[in-house]
Design a protein around this motif. Structure first.
Motif, mmCIF file in Angstrom:
data_model
loop_
_atom_site.group_PDB
_atom_site.id
_atom_site.type_symbol
_atom_site.label_atom_id
_atom_site.label_comp_id
_atom_site.label_asym_id
_atom_site.label_seq_id
_atom_site.Cartn_x
_atom_site.Cartn_y
_atom_site.Cartn_z
ATOM 1 N N TYR A 29 -16.753 -1.403 17.509
ATOM 2 C CA TYR A 29 -16.656 0.031 17.231
ATOM 3 C C TYR A 29 -15.220 0.414 16.874
ATOM 4 C CZ TYR A 29 -21.306 0.400 19.320
ATOM 5 O OH TYR A 29 -22.639 0.254 19.600
ATOM 6 N N ALA A 30 -14.244 -0.213 17.528
ATOM 7 C CA ALA A 30 -12.840 0.082 17.223
ATOM 8 C C ALA A 30 -12.528 -0.255 15.768
ATOM 9 C CB ALA A 30 -11.926 -0.702 18.164
ATOM 10 N N TYR A 31 -13.069 -1.356 15.268
ATOM 11 C CA TYR A 31 -12.878 -1.693 13.850
ATOM 12 C C TYR A 31 -13.603 -0.691 12.944
ATOM 13 C CZ TYR A 31 -10.610 -6.230 14.505
ATOM 14 O OH TYR A 31 -9.712 -7.227 14.803
ATOM 15 N N LYS A 32 -14.833 -0.355 13.322
ATOM 16 C CA LYS A 32 -15.614 0.558 12.478
ATOM 17 C C LYS A 32 -14.923 1.905 12.313
ATOM 18 C CE LYS A 32 -20.101 -1.522 13.584
ATOM 19 N NZ LYS A 32 -21.328 -1.411 14.409
ATOM 20 N N PHE A 33 -14.297 2.381 13.400
ATOM 21 C CA PHE A 33 -13.644 3.686 13.348
ATOM 22 C C PHE A 33 -12.152 3.572 13.041
ATOM 23 C CE2 PHE A 33 -17.364 4.462 16.112
ATOM 24 C CZ PHE A 33 -17.982 5.434 15.348
ATOM 25 N N GLY A 34 -11.669 2.352 12.835
ATOM 26 C CA GLY A 34 -10.284 2.160 12.428
ATOM 27 C C GLY A 34 -9.255 2.402 13.511
ATOM 28 N N THR A 35 -9.651 2.396 14.776
ATOM 29 C CA THR A 35 -8.694 2.609 15.875
ATOM 30 C C THR A 35 -8.126 1.252 16.299
ATOM 31 O OG1 THR A 35 -10.588 2.601 17.386
ATOM 32 C CG2 THR A 35 -9.731 4.735 16.719
ATOM 33 N N PHE A 61 0.825 -1.203 0.000
ATOM 34 C CA PHE A 61 0.000 0.000 0.000
ATOM 35 C C PHE A 61 0.863 1.258 0.000
ATOM 36 C CE2 PHE A 61 -4.690 0.345 1.017
ATOM 37 C CZ PHE A 61 -5.023 -0.755 0.244
ATOM 38 N N ILE A 62 1.965 1.205 0.771
ATOM 39 C CA ILE A 62 2.861 2.372 0.839
ATOM 40 C C ILE A 62 3.503 2.628 -0.521
ATOM 41 C CG2 ILE A 62 4.997 3.260 1.847
ATOM 42 C CD1 ILE A 62 4.223 1.776 4.432
ATOM 43 N N SER A 63 3.968 1.547 -1.167
ATOM 44 C CA SER A 63 4.629 1.702 -2.475
ATOM 45 C C SER A 63 3.664 2.232 -3.534
ATOM 46 C CB SER A 63 5.226 0.362 -2.922
ATOM 47 O OG SER A 63 4.203 -0.601 -3.097
ATOM 48 N N GLU A 64 2.364 1.893 -3.365
ATOM 49 C CA GLU A 64 1.360 2.372 -4.318
ATOM 50 C C GLU A 64 0.731 3.707 -3.882
ATOM 51 O OE1 GLU A 64 -1.431 -0.799 -4.649
ATOM 52 O OE2 GLU A 64 0.069 -2.263 -5.318
ATOM 53 N N ASN A 65 1.254 4.252 -2.753
ATOM 54 C CA ASN A 65 0.789 5.541 -2.248
ATOM 55 C C ASN A 65 -0.721 5.542 -1.977
ATOM 56 O OD1 ASN A 65 1.259 8.135 -1.332
ATOM 57 N ND2 ASN A 65 0.846 9.071 -3.333
ATOM 58 N N ARG A 66 -1.192 4.477 -1.288
ATOM 59 C CA ARG A 66 -2.629 4.335 -1.048
ATOM 60 C C ARG A 66 -2.999 4.464 0.434
ATOM 61 N NH1 ARG A 66 -4.087 -1.128 -4.076
ATOM 62 N NH2 ARG A 66 -6.183 -0.612 -3.331
ATOM 63 N N MET A 67 -2.046 4.777 1.271
ATOM 64 C CA MET A 67 -2.339 4.988 2.699
ATOM 65 C C MET A 67 -3.101 6.305 2.842
ATOM 66 S SD MET A 67 -0.536 2.705 4.937
ATOM 67 C CE MET A 67 0.334 3.544 6.214
ATOM 68 N N GLU A 68 -4.158 6.276 3.669
ATOM 69 C CA GLU A 68 -5.039 7.449 3.739
ATOM 70 C C GLU A 68 -5.235 8.001 5.155
ATOM 71 O OE1 GLU A 68 -8.672 6.022 2.153
ATOM 72 O OE2 GLU A 68 -8.001 6.066 0.052
ATOM 73 N N ALA A 69 -5.048 7.179 6.187
ATOM 74 C CA ALA A 69 -5.459 7.601 7.532
ATOM 75 C C ALA A 69 -4.338 7.412 8.554
ATOM 76 C CB ALA A 69 -6.695 6.810 7.971
ATOM 77 N N GLU A 70 -4.452 8.196 9.615
ATOM 78 C CA GLU A 70 -3.473 8.122 10.716
ATOM 79 C C GLU A 70 -3.423 6.728 11.325
ATOM 80 O OE1 GLU A 70 -3.111 9.819 15.288
ATOM 81 O OE2 GLU A 70 -4.151 11.026 13.790
ATOM 82 N N GLN A 71 -4.586 6.108 11.533
ATOM 83 C CA GLN A 71 -4.614 4.805 12.188
ATOM 84 C C GLN A 71 -3.964 3.722 11.332
ATOM 85 O OE1 GLN A 71 -5.326 4.080 15.243
ATOM 86 N NE2 GLN A 71 -5.819 6.199 15.703
ATOM 87 N N GLU A 72 -3.970 3.883 10.031
ATOM 88 C CA GLU A 72 -3.271 2.935 9.159
ATOM 89 C C GLU A 72 -1.764 3.006 9.402
ATOM 90 O OE1 GLU A 72 -6.685 3.533 5.696
ATOM 91 O OE2 GLU A 72 -4.588 4.053 5.260
ATOM 92 N N ALA A 73 -1.260 4.224 9.579
ATOM 93 C CA ALA A 73 0.164 4.402 9.883
ATOM 94 C C ALA A 73 0.499 3.810 11.248
ATOM 95 C CB ALA A 73 0.523 5.884 9.848
ATOM 96 N N ARG A 74 -0.385 4.019 12.203
ATOM 97 C CA ARG A 74 -0.129 3.490 13.549
ATOM 98 C C ARG A 74 -0.162 1.955 13.555
ATOM 99 N NH1 ARG A 74 0.523 7.514 16.845
ATOM 100 N NH2 ARG A 74 -0.598 9.492 16.619
ATOM 101 N N LEU A 75 -1.025 1.366 12.733
ATOM 102 C CA LEU A 75 -1.057 -0.096 12.629
ATOM 103 C C LEU A 75 0.263 -0.618 12.047
ATOM 104 C CD1 LEU A 75 -2.395 -2.849 12.786
ATOM 105 C CD2 LEU A 75 -3.571 -2.356 10.625
ATOM 106 N N TYR A 76 0.797 0.088 11.074
ATOM 107 C CA TYR A 76 2.080 -0.304 10.480
ATOM 108 C C TYR A 76 3.194 -0.264 11.541
ATOM 109 C CZ TYR A 76 5.934 -0.481 7.104
ATOM 110 O OH TYR A 76 7.065 -0.834 6.390
#
Length: 922
Positions: free
Chosen positions: A567-573, A186-201
């Motif tokens: 709810y944590a999944y729904k909001f991506g936290t 996703f990073i190589s394709e520049n498709r990351m969109e949200a803060e929580q995605e970065a925190r998951l990484y």
């Protein structure tokens, strides 16, 4: 959320027909909802949504079997409309059949393969049952036809949870590598969109301990786009992991120049300084010596603009002194610790947080120096204990000086404590007289702290004198404070504790209700009142409190924590998913909840002889979730008890094991009373013998280990019940063990052994009856001071009456054939059976005699000796509070209610026992 809001249907006609059903269900009128559902089904018998709502109404009415039949039929029909599925989900969730929710959505997505909402519900159904592998498959299935980032990262998170769950290191590494590669794509394709995605990484990299990769990612432009403004701060924990202390030092200094009050920057800064001191790098821009560190802190102090004084730099000097004092004497560089603490107090005494800030550092001052110079804290702003501040700011400064003085001075003797308490009370009353205290439903008043500190000193005097009079003075003062500051929870907590000290749980309960504790507070503060209620002989209220705690524990474990995860999944936290799972596991293993469940079941035997349910298995490692810092403590450092938490937890765990063995034995006796062949009972008989042996051995060990009585503290839990239980002169070990063994032998028809044990039970009941009267009657001269110990001794004995009464009922079930009249029974019995009945009846009569002697004791129960000086002082100062002091009335009514409840219970027990007797000649 209202039920209707979860059910949306495309058909307007159906929606109109079902609207009354939703209304009744949402408002809790389940019978009406059932009637409305039946009306709809008369017109449309095949309407699945109406049948699903009917099943929900049936379940809530307690007709689970009928509801199950309706739901099973619906499952077979494989519905796919959201209205029906949501109603079925509600039923399955409330009946804890979460796997069936997975089944209905699995069927639904096979019918409607591209319905995003149905696939999303399927994923959440797997979350509820913790099936991470199925979560991964479901998330990727949605992503294939709806390629949105949240679904992709649901799959990644599911893989991470699989890795955290497995104990196989190889499998764990493979799963984490897979999760990392998925995000790398996703990073190589520049498709990351949200803060929580970065925190998951970052979370994935943390689990692999790839600290270098984390720093590279944080320093990349992508991280700055997703989480702007936090790059330096985010790098610090990982630079510490890599030991790059120079970089940590530079970053922290840069951050502190812009954020002088950020304590979370000071701590890594100090860590870096002390690591660099060992390396001797001697670089100019690096603080690698104590002198450079001190110079930097002085620069921060000087950089503060005039009129804007921040606590951070001042506390930093104290922290530096504390760390340097571990290996040497920092006085030459920083001056004395006493002077630094006094300086801090002089600058920040107007803030309520000043003394709590200092509390950590006062212990670093040697005790002799601290006590010799304790009045420096009191007089540093020109005050002394008799000063009379005229403004609210000066009152706060005065209180800060007083509390700092008390934290550093030796604990006062009885006379000094009473004099200081009277002085502090006078300060509060003077503030009240001069109208400096204004009624507020939401705010604390600074002058309240005078009364709180006075209450502490009344407590010190009471414990030295073993007298209730100082406690009564404290209670009257605190109740007065509560009239004007009803939001002051510090006052309420002290009142609960002090009412319990006098053994009056109902008076304490009147204040506890005003605390309005909710949710997790029921657990963290359960030690304060809930855990004391049954020991204080208020069985009715104790059962309610213990039921509330059990309801929260059950609801949170089975429903609330699971829904929070969805709810944590729904909001991506995604970080919260991990936290919630850890917290749910911690709460599930809560020691307080485990012991409270067993206490409730044993207490229920006293209220009514109904069969208790077998206790849930004990956890391998129970958790201590108590908040023991909630009540402010003004004891000097040398009188603090660092082992209090671990020691009291160990005592509570020992009591948990005792009550578990006892309750398990009682439930096994119930099993043995069933009308089955002896061969089928053998397994339960062996289990009973094991449980009784376990209980007996544990009692013996606990008697040796917990024979020393604990000191009472104003801010901690009262001594554990196990101390009074095992140190009582009443032989509870023999009383329970022999009675339980007798029932075991009775179930096996070992007549000779039963007869022998029956005689022993009678003898022990007689001895116990005499000893409990002696233990309770011959207490201290001060009735109020000894009330708590007397009531706890009584509660332990009442518990034995409840258990013995129930076990006698079990005995009569064993010796009485079902549906046989007495006259017929007597004619068909053998000589051995007649002798057994006679002996059991003898136990019954002896227990009734023990209850009768206890009833006589309750008639002579002593009252509180109530005499206080506060009302005279109020009259002298012309202060007319808005209401009279309720303390005397609360204590009297509370004690009267306790005695009345116990007398009623004893009367019901006597009536129940009389109804059991078979031999009319007994």
């Amino acid at each position: 959320m209202a039920l209707r809001s979860q059910h949306v249907h495309d058909g307007g006609v159906v929606e109109r027909r079902l609207r009354p059903v939703y209304d009744w269900l949402d408002n809790g009128y389940n019978k009406k909802a059932l009637q409305e559902a039946e009306k709809v089904l008369k017109k449309s018998p095949s309407l699945q949504a109406a049948r699903a709502l009917k099943a929900l109404a049936l379940y809530r009415l307690g007709r689970a079997q009928e509801a199950g039949a309706v739901l099973d039929a619906l499952v077979e029909e494989k519905p796919s409309d959201d209205t029906t599925l949501q109603a079925m989900t509600m039923s399955f969730r409330e009946s804890q059949q979460l796997h069936k929710v997975c089944t209905i959505y699995e069927n639904a997505v096979k019918i409607d393969t591209t319905n995003e909402e149905l696939h999303s519900h399927l994923f959440m159904s797997y979350v509820r049952v913790g099936d991470f592998r199925s979560q991964q498959r479901a998330a990727m299935a949605i992503y294939k036809f709806a390629p949105k980032n949240p679904y992709y990262f649901w799959a990644v998170m599911s893989i991470v949870l699989q890795a955290k769950e497995t104990e196989d290191t190889t499998k764990r590494n493979i799963l984490l590598t897979l999760a990392q590669r998925m995000i790398d794509n996703f990073i190589s394709e520049n498709r990351m969109e949200a803060e929580q995605e970065a925190r998951l990484y970052i979370m994935i990299l943390e689990l692999q301990e790839k600290w270098e990769d984390i720093i590279k990612f944080i320093e990349s432009p992508l991280y700055g786009q997703l989480i702007p403004g936090s790059i330096s701060q985010a790098c610090i924990p990982y630079l510490k992991k890599l030991g790059r202390w120079k970089k940590v030092n530079i970053l922290c200094k840069e951050l502190l120049y812009d954020n002088l009050d950020r304590w979370d920057y000071y701590m890594p800064y100090f860590d870096s300084v002390f690591h660099l001191m060992k390396e001797n790098s001697n670089e100019e821009n690096i603080d690698d010596t104590a002198e450079k560190c001190h110079e930097f802190i002085c620069q921060l102090v000087e950089s503060m603009s005039s009129g804007r004084t921040l606590r951070g730099p001042y506390l930093a000097r104290l922290e530096l002194w504390k760390r340097l004092s571990v290996e040497g004497d920092p006085t030459a560089l920083l001056g004395s610790a006493l002077a630094l603490c006094v300086q801090y107090l002089r600058v920040f005494a107007s803030k309520p947080c000043a003394v709590p800030d200092l509390k950590v550092y006062l212990a670093m001052i040697p005790q002799e120096e601290r006590e010799a110079n304790c009045r420096d804290f009191l007089t540093c702003l020109g005050f002394d204990e008799n000063s009379e501040p005229e403004t609210m700011d000066d009152i706060q400064r005065h209180i800060s000086c007083l509390t700092a003085w008390r934290l550093t001075a030796p604990r006062p003797g009885t006379t000094d404590a009473l004099q200081l308490a009277a002085t502090l009370r006078r300060h509060y009353l003077r503030s009240l007289e001069k109208n400096m205290i204004k009624y507020s439903t939401t705010e604390f008043c600074s002058a309240d702290s005078y009364a709180i500190l006075a209450a502490h000193h009344y407590f010190y005097a009471a414990t030295e004198q073993k007298s209730s009079k100082p406690i009564l003075e404290a209670l009257c003062l605190l109740e007065l404070v509560l009239l004007y500051s009803p939001a002051n929870y510090h006052v309420k907590l002290l009142l609960v504790q002090l009412y319990h000290l006098l053994g009056n749980a109902l008076a304490a309960d009147s204040i506890y209700r005003r605390l309005e504790l909710k949710h997790i507070q029921l657990v963290s503060l359960g030690w304060l009142h809930t855990a004391r209620a049954d020991a204080a002989c208020v069985p009715t209220r104790a059962l309610q409190l213990l039921a509330d705690l059990r309801a929260f524990h059950t609801h949170h474990a089975k429903d609330q924590s699971i829904e929070h995860m969805t709810y944590a999944y729904k909001f991506g936290t995604f970080e919260k998913v991990v936290e919630l799972r850890a917290w749910a596991a911690r709460l599930e293993a809560c020691a307080l909840c485990a012991v409270s469940a067993r206490r409730r079941d044993l207490l229920a035997l006293l209220a009514a002889p109904a069969p208790p349910a077998p206790p849930a298995p004990l956890h391998a490692a129970h958790t201590d979730n108590r908040d023991l810092n909630i009540i402010v403590n003004w004891e000097p450092p040398e009188l603090q008890d660092p082992d209090l938490r671990s020691r009291t937890f160990d005592q509570d765990m020992a009591y948990l094991r005792l009550t578990d063995a006892l309750l398990s034995s009682v439930t096994l006796c119930t099993e043995l009373a069933e009308n089955k062949p002896i061969e089928e009972k053998m397994q339960h008989y062996e289990q009973l013998r094991t449980c009784v042996d376990t209980f007996s051995e544990a009692m013996e060990k606990c008697t040796e280990k917990y024979c020393v009585y604990e000191k009472i503290t104003i801010s901690g839990p009262f001594p554990s019940r196990i101390i009074g239980f095992v140190s009582s002169p009443v032989p509870y070990r023999e009383l329970y063990s022999i009675t339980l063994r007798m029932i075991g032998e009775l179930s096996m028809n070992n007549t000779d052994k039963v007869h022998e044990l029956c005689d022993q039970v009678v003898a022990i009941i007689l001895i116990s009856s005499k000893l409990i009267v002696q233990e309770i009657r011959y207490g201290a001269e001060d009735n109020g001071w000894s009330m708590r110990d007397r009531l706890e001794s009584l509660s332990n004995y009442l518990q034995s009456i409840g258990v013995l009464t129930y076990l006698l009922g079990v005995c009569y079930e064993m010796i009485t054939p079902t549906n046989t009249k007495k006259s017929k029974k007597k004619a068909n019995r053998s000589v051995d059976q007649m002798q057994t009945i006679k002996l059991i009846d003898n136990i019954n009569v002896t227990l009734q005699q023990a209850i009768a002697s206890l009833e006589e004791l309750m008639d002579l129960w002593p009252d509180y000796d109530f005499s206080v000086d506060l009302e005279e002082e109020l009259t002298r100062m012309n202060i007319n509070p808005t209401a009279p002091s309720p303390v005397e009335n609360k204590l009297k009514l509370g004690l009267d209610k306790i005695i009345e409840d116990i007398q009623n219970i004893l009367k019901r027990k006597t009536a129940y026992l009389k109804g059991l007797i078979l031999n009319t000649n007994t």
